[in-house]
Design a protein around this motif. Structure first.
Motif, PDB file in Angstrom:
ATOM      1  N   THR A 216     -58.984   7.916  12.230  1.00  0.00           N
ATOM      2  CA  THR A 216     -58.214   9.112  12.593  1.00  0.00           C
ATOM      3  C   THR A 216     -56.739   8.938  12.259  1.00  0.00           C
ATOM      4  O   THR A 216     -56.092   9.850  11.736  1.00  0.00           O
ATOM      5  CB  THR A 216     -58.378   9.409  14.094  1.00  0.00           C
ATOM      6  N   LEU A 217     -56.201   7.764  12.551  1.00  0.00           N
ATOM      7  CA  LEU A 217     -54.794   7.498  12.254  1.00  0.00           C
ATOM      8  C   LEU A 217     -54.538   7.523  10.748  1.00  0.00           C
ATOM      9  O   LEU A 217     -53.522   8.065  10.298  1.00  0.00           O
ATOM     10  CB  LEU A 217     -54.390   6.140  12.830  1.00  0.00           C
ATOM     11  N   VAL A 218     -55.443   6.948   9.954  1.00  0.00           N
ATOM     12  CA  VAL A 218     -55.276   6.940   8.502  1.00  0.00           C
ATOM     13  C   VAL A 218     -55.297   8.364   7.950  1.00  0.00           C
ATOM     14  O   VAL A 218     -54.482   8.726   7.087  1.00  0.00           O
ATOM     15  CB  VAL A 218     -56.379   6.085   7.839  1.00  0.00           C
ATOM     16  N   LEU A 219     -56.202   9.196   8.448  1.00  0.00           N
ATOM     17  CA  LEU A 219     -56.287  10.583   7.984  1.00  0.00           C
ATOM     18  C   LEU A 219     -55.002  11.344   8.285  1.00  0.00           C
ATOM     19  O   LEU A 219     -54.435  12.023   7.417  1.00  0.00           O
ATOM     20  CB  LEU A 219     -57.478  11.278   8.643  1.00  0.00           C
ATOM     21  N   ALA A 220     -54.548  11.267   9.529  1.00  0.00           N
ATOM     22  CA  ALA A 220     -53.330  11.983   9.914  1.00  0.00           C
ATOM     23  C   ALA A 220     -52.124  11.485   9.134  1.00  0.00           C
ATOM     24  O   ALA A 220     -51.234  12.262   8.755  1.00  0.00           O
ATOM     25  CB  ALA A 220     -53.089  11.832  11.419  1.00  0.00           C
ATOM     26  N   LEU A 221     -52.102  10.183   8.866  1.00  0.00           N
ATOM     27  CA  LEU A 221     -51.001   9.593   8.104  1.00  0.00           C
ATOM     28  C   LEU A 221     -50.939  10.177   6.691  1.00  0.00           C
ATOM     29  O   LEU A 221     -49.859  10.496   6.185  1.00  0.00           O
ATOM     30  CB  LEU A 221     -51.194   8.078   8.035  1.00  0.00           C
ATOM     31  N   HIS A 222     -52.086  10.324   6.059  1.00  0.00           N
ATOM     32  CA  HIS A 222     -52.127  10.879   4.703  1.00  0.00           C
ATOM     33  C   HIS A 222     -51.746  12.353   4.689  1.00  0.00           C
ATOM     34  O   HIS A 222     -50.980  12.806   3.834  1.00  0.00           O
ATOM     35  CB  HIS A 222     -53.518  10.688   4.107  1.00  0.00           C
ATOM     36  N   ASP A 223     -52.275  13.111   5.641  1.00  0.00           N
ATOM     37  CA  ASP A 223     -52.010  14.553   5.653  1.00  0.00           C
ATOM     38  C   ASP A 223     -50.544  14.863   5.925  1.00  0.00           C
ATOM     39  O   ASP A 223     -50.050  15.926   5.533  1.00  0.00           O
ATOM     40  CB  ASP A 223     -52.880  15.230   6.720  1.00  0.00           C
ATOM     41  N   SER A 224     -49.834  13.941   6.590  1.00  0.00           N
ATOM     42  CA  SER A 224     -48.444  14.206   6.967  1.00  0.00           C
ATOM     43  C   SER A 224     -47.529  14.400   5.766  1.00  0.00           C
ATOM     44  O   SER A 224     -46.500  15.074   5.860  1.00  0.00           O
ATOM     45  CB  SER A 224     -47.914  13.065   7.842  1.00  0.00           C
ATOM     46  N   SER A 225     -47.868  13.791   4.629  1.00  0.00           N
ATOM     47  CA  SER A 225     -47.023  13.958   3.438  1.00  0.00           C
ATOM     48  C   SER A 225     -47.683  14.824   2.369  1.00  0.00           C
ATOM     49  O   SER A 225     -46.987  15.422   1.546  1.00  0.00           O
ATOM     50  CB  SER A 225     -46.681  12.588   2.829  1.00  0.00           C
ATOM     51  N   ASP A 226     -49.018  14.909   2.382  1.00  0.00           N
ATOM     52  CA  ASP A 226     -49.712  15.645   1.324  1.00  0.00           C
ATOM     53  C   ASP A 226     -49.347  17.123   1.301  1.00  0.00           C
ATOM     54  O   ASP A 226     -49.180  17.715   0.229  1.00  0.00           O
ATOM     55  CB  ASP A 226     -51.233  15.490   1.482  1.00  0.00           C
TER      56      ASP A 226
END
Length: 363
Positions: A216-226
């Motif tokens: 979940t943390l990895v997903l949110a981390l990626h979406d934050s800049s995409d």
């Protein structure tokens, strides 16, 4: 035989720590665990995403492009020529000098005319500005919604919210993988495939092995800049130069902080160090962290291009998406000079060429 392969693949010692079996992760006493069978829904959901994307691009992105005055650049078409067309389709899009001379003899055209024909023909096959705007709009919409949902899910540890967050994200990445061949192709096409495959494997494993919090943390981390990157592209295609530039700077900062600082020094550190305090290393531990390492190497790869673009921007040079396939211009003769002038005026109308896949360059 299939049952034997199945049993070997799901062997406890492969995916779980010592003294833990799949039986320990069966639902009991009101406790619900993630299961590999939950992932079956992601493939049909991926097809649903492709359908939703089609209607979104048709009824939302296209009117939005018209509202933002996204304009196509006039392209000179290559005149019909059976000999050159056959070579283009069967032998290559960029003939070498010896091949140009051979084609010149076969077609009766000069070498310059041959080269001009191939430039125009390549440009015909390049995706339109509207297509690129549609794709960026679709990804921006999903990533923004997914980022907000990810923040909510991180704060909410309820299983149903995590389940749907995972399934929707996984389905979206499956849909990206299914459509990558027809989407706008960039120079990092192979890296994009590796990224999508690694993400799908990482998410799938983290789900059925109950590493849900890390996933979940990895997903949110990626979406934050995409979503910032896709919004910068949208405004670039629309010609909003200053907005595009500002969004790109914000994107670069967020990307560096999340993927080169938080990802390796926080999340990757936790997945590498903390588990060993609880149990000895096992195959699943190495497998999970190997996939995390693949993603991190891709982050470094893309950060290199982002920093190059940021440097050019700060120094006042024109910058573009380093991954993009540039459109070729013709400015050598009278006809091409007029076309080049038109291209320059259109470039001004389309704004600063950051992330513009149709950025013209001088020959």
């Amino acid at each position: 035989m299939l049952q034997t392969l199945y049993d070997h693949f799901w062997w406890d010692r492969l995916w779980l720590p010592v003294n833990l079996t799949w039986a320990d992760l069966e639902d009991r006493d009101g406790r619900v665990y993630a299961k590999a069978s939950d992932l079956y829904i992601t493939l049909p959901l991926a097809l649903v995403f492709l359908v939703i994307r089609y209607f979104f691009e048709l009824y939302v992105a296209t009117p939005l492009a018209a509202l933002l005055n996204v304009k196509e650049k006039t392209r000179l078409r290559a005149p019909p020529n059976a000999t050159l067309e056959h070579f283009y389709r069967t032998s290559g899009k960029q003939p070498k000098q010896a091949e140009v001379e051979l084609l010149s003899r076969q077609s009766g055209l000069s070498s310059r005319q041959i080269e001009r024909w191939f430039r125009r023909r390549r440009n015909q096959d390049r995706p339109s500005l509207l297509k690129k705007f549609r794709e960026a709009s679709w990804r921006f919409t999903f990533y923004l919604i997914a980022f907000v949902a990810g923040v909510v899910v991180i704060m909410d540890s309820i299983v149903p919210s995590q389940y749907w967050y995972y399934m929707i994200e996984l389905s979206f990445y499956w849909s990206l993988l299914f459509s990558i061949a027809s989407d706008v192709k960039r120079k990092d096409f192979k890296e994009q495939i590796i990224h999508h495959v690694a993400t799908i494997i990482l998410l799938s494993f983290s789900w059925f092995a109950n590493y849900v919090r890390a996933g979940t943390l990895v997903l949110a981390l990626h979406d934050s800049s995409d979503y910032l990157l896709e919004s910068a592209k949208m405004f670039n295609y629309a010609g909003w130069k200053n907005t595009c530039n500002n969004l790109f700077i914000v994107f670069a900062i967020v990307f560096i902080l999340t993927r080169l600082v938080i990802m390796p020094f926080w999340i990757l550190h936790c997945t590498l160090v903390y588990p060993l305090e609880l149990y000895p290393a096992f195959f699943g531990y190495y497998f999970f962290n190997a996939m995390m390492a693949v993603l991190q190497m891709l982050h470094i790869f893309w950060a290199y291009f982002i920093l190059r673009m940021a440097h050019k921007f700060i120094t006042g040079k024109l910058v573009e998406d380093e991954r993009s396939d540039r459109e070729e211009t013709e400015s050598s003769e009278g006809e091409e000079a007029a076309a080049g002038a038109g291209a320059k005026s259109q470039l001004l109308a389309n704004g600063h060429p950051i992330l513009n896949n149709n950025h013209p360059k001088n020959d």
